[in-house]
Design a protein around this motif. Structure first.
Motif, PDB file in Angstrom:
ATOM      1  N   ARG A   3       0.848  -1.192   0.000  1.00 32.77           N
ATOM      2  CA  ARG A   3       0.000   0.000   0.000  1.00 32.77           C
ATOM      3  C   ARG A   3       0.885   1.244   0.000  1.00 32.77           C
ATOM      4  O   ARG A   3       1.759   1.396   0.857  1.00 32.77           O
ATOM      5  N   VAL A   4       0.647   2.123  -0.980  1.00 29.44           N
ATOM      6  CA  VAL A   4       1.433   3.342  -1.127  1.00 29.44           C
ATOM      7  C   VAL A   4       0.486   4.534  -1.078  1.00 29.44           C
ATOM      8  O   VAL A   4      -0.549   4.541  -1.756  1.00 29.44           O
ATOM      9  N   MET A   5       0.844   5.545  -0.281  1.00 25.98           N
ATOM     10  CA  MET A   5      -0.042   6.700  -0.116  1.00 25.98           C
ATOM     11  C   MET A   5       0.752   7.994  -0.249  1.00 25.98           C
ATOM     12  O   MET A   5       1.911   8.071   0.169  1.00 25.98           O
ATOM     13  N   THR A   6       0.138   9.017  -0.844  1.00 29.65           N
ATOM     14  CA  THR A   6       0.719  10.352  -0.894  1.00 29.65           C
ATOM     15  C   THR A   6      -0.231  11.332  -0.232  1.00 29.65           C
ATOM     16  O   THR A   6      -1.458  11.208  -0.360  1.00 29.65           O
ATOM     17  N   TRP A   7       0.355  12.331   0.481  1.00 35.13           N
ATOM     18  CA  TRP A   7      -0.494  13.279   1.212  1.00 35.13           C
ATOM     19  C   TRP A   7       0.271  14.568   1.495  1.00 35.13           C
ATOM     20  O   TRP A   7       1.365  14.545   2.063  1.00 35.13           O
ATOM     21  N   SER A 199      -8.804   3.652 -10.915  1.00 38.82           N
ATOM     22  CA  SER A 199      -9.650   3.646  -9.720  1.00 38.82           C
ATOM     23  C   SER A 199     -11.000   2.992  -9.979  1.00 38.82           C
ATOM     24  O   SER A 199     -11.730   2.685  -9.041  1.00 38.82           O
ATOM     25  N   GLY A 200     -11.373   2.842 -11.235  1.00 40.96           N
ATOM     26  CA  GLY A 200     -12.677   2.277 -11.568  1.00 40.96           C
ATOM     27  C   GLY A 200     -13.759   3.318 -11.714  1.00 40.96           C
ATOM     28  O   GLY A 200     -14.920   3.004 -11.962  1.00 40.96           O
ATOM     29  N   ARG A 235       0.910  -3.591 -12.066  1.00 43.45           N
ATOM     30  CA  ARG A 235       0.712  -4.315 -10.802  1.00 43.45           C
ATOM     31  C   ARG A 235      -0.281  -3.617  -9.872  1.00 43.45           C
ATOM     32  O   ARG A 235      -0.562  -4.108  -8.782  1.00 43.45           O
ATOM     33  N   VAL A 236      -0.801  -2.470 -10.284  1.00 41.47           N
ATOM     34  CA  VAL A 236      -1.729  -1.716  -9.434  1.00 41.47           C
ATOM     35  C   VAL A 236      -3.107  -2.370  -9.480  1.00 41.47           C
ATOM     36  O   VAL A 236      -3.648  -2.634 -10.550  1.00 41.47           O
ATOM     37  N   ARG A 237      -3.656  -2.609  -8.305  1.00 38.96           N
ATOM     38  CA  ARG A 237      -4.948  -3.286  -8.206  1.00 38.96           C
ATOM     39  C   ARG A 237      -6.090  -2.353  -7.796  1.00 38.96           C
ATOM     40  O   ARG A 237      -7.250  -2.645  -8.043  1.00 38.96           O
ATOM     41  N   GLU A 259      -3.035   0.326  -4.040  1.00 39.23           N
ATOM     42  CA  GLU A 259      -2.656  -1.031  -3.646  1.00 39.23           C
ATOM     43  C   GLU A 259      -1.950  -1.681  -4.826  1.00 39.23           C
ATOM     44  O   GLU A 259      -2.484  -1.715  -5.936  1.00 39.23           O
ATOM     45  N   VAL A 260      -0.755  -2.184  -4.550  1.00 42.26           N
ATOM     46  CA  VAL A 260       0.114  -2.684  -5.611  1.00 42.26           C
ATOM     47  C   VAL A 260       0.471  -4.134  -5.316  1.00 42.26           C
ATOM     48  O   VAL A 260       0.790  -4.489  -4.169  1.00 42.26           O
TER      49      VAL A 260
END
Length: 265
Positions: A3-7, A199-200, A235-237, A259-260
């Motif tokens: 899990r990778v997050m930016t903020w 993101s869908g 690979r990003v889910r 989520e990767v």
């Protein structure tokens, strides 16, 4: 699953009137539990970032700024850091670079915050980042951060019309009419993939500002991005903007989480 997050946490989690938002920031990050966290706007955090990272169970890698505010990448065990540093260019803010070991090979993550005032400077900073990404020599790389740039593929006329003139000018070219999307366009032209379309479509546009905390300089914009090399993008889910609860008031930006399909190596 990684899990990778930016903020962008806005001025180090504290406001000019003394309001301290750091407990809310910790609450949001703890709930999402990213393995890699790219943070921007770390004003006053040079000596305090270690304490914040300790509360999160992560290790921080800070890139200081000569002109603006520091940025950082935080890493959660058991991820193993192979190398860390900053992109040595005169960014308005900064760019941090951390490489971690994964089962599929090294993953390099950049955290950056582009110039908020000048489209020309943002374009130059984007070119520096594209060159730094090429120098990694690896297939797995991610650029995360507040790019202060509207996406090239959308019509922004209506949202910019609602901004006060000084804020609207930040997103226009010198002719005063053309929307300046060059920084993100340059990064996409360099071969990076914008992860938001994966993101869908649950949240059209993926708007990351403003939150309920405020932000007079914003008008329902996507300024925070996760841009990946094609190998990593494959690979990003899942990708989503983290909203509601403490995320509504912890900053003037919402976090973006991906989520990767990777494991610690």
């Amino acid at each position: 699953m990684l899990r990778v997050m930016t903020w962008n946490i806005r001025t180090g989690g504290r406001d000019g009137d003394g309001t301290d938002r750091r407990d809310r920031i910790v609450s949001v990050v703890t709930a999402q539990r990213p393995d890699v966290l790219a943070l921007q706007e770390l004003r006053g955090m040079d000596a305090m970032l270690g304490g914040l990272a300790g509360r999160l169970g992560m290790t921080p890698y800070l890139a200081r700024s000569c002109f603006g505010q520091p940025v950082a990448v935080l890493v959660r065990p058991p991820l193993r850091v192979l190398r860390a540093g900053r992109v040595r260019r005169p960014f308005h803010h900064a760019a941090a670079r951390v490489q971690v070991a994964t089962g599929a090979g090294p993953l390099t993550v950049f955290s950056t915050h582009l110039n908020p005032y000048s489209g020309g400077r943002r374009r130059m900073e984007a070119d520096w980042l594209a060159a730094a990404l090429r120098r990694t020599g690896g297939a797995l790389a991610l650029l995360a951060g507040d790019l202060n740039t509207l996406e090239p593929t959308a019509d922004h006329t209506a949202r910019l019309a609602g901004l006060a003139t000084p804020y609207r000018r930040r997103h226009l070219r010198r002719d005063g009419r053309t929307v300046d999307t060059r920084a993100v366009a340059r990064l996409l032209d360099a071969g990076l993939v914008d992860l938001w379309p994966r993101s869908g479509g649950d949240e059209p546009g993926g708007l990351t500002v403003p939150t309920r905390h405020g932000g007079a300089e914003f008008a329902g914009m996507r300024l925070d991005y996760l841009l990946a090399t094609p190998a990593l993008a494959g690979r990003v889910r899942a990708v989503r903007v983290v909203r509601d609860g403490d995320a509504d008031s912890a900053s003037d930006h919402y976090p973006v989480l991906a989520e990767v399909d990777l494991t610690a190596g």
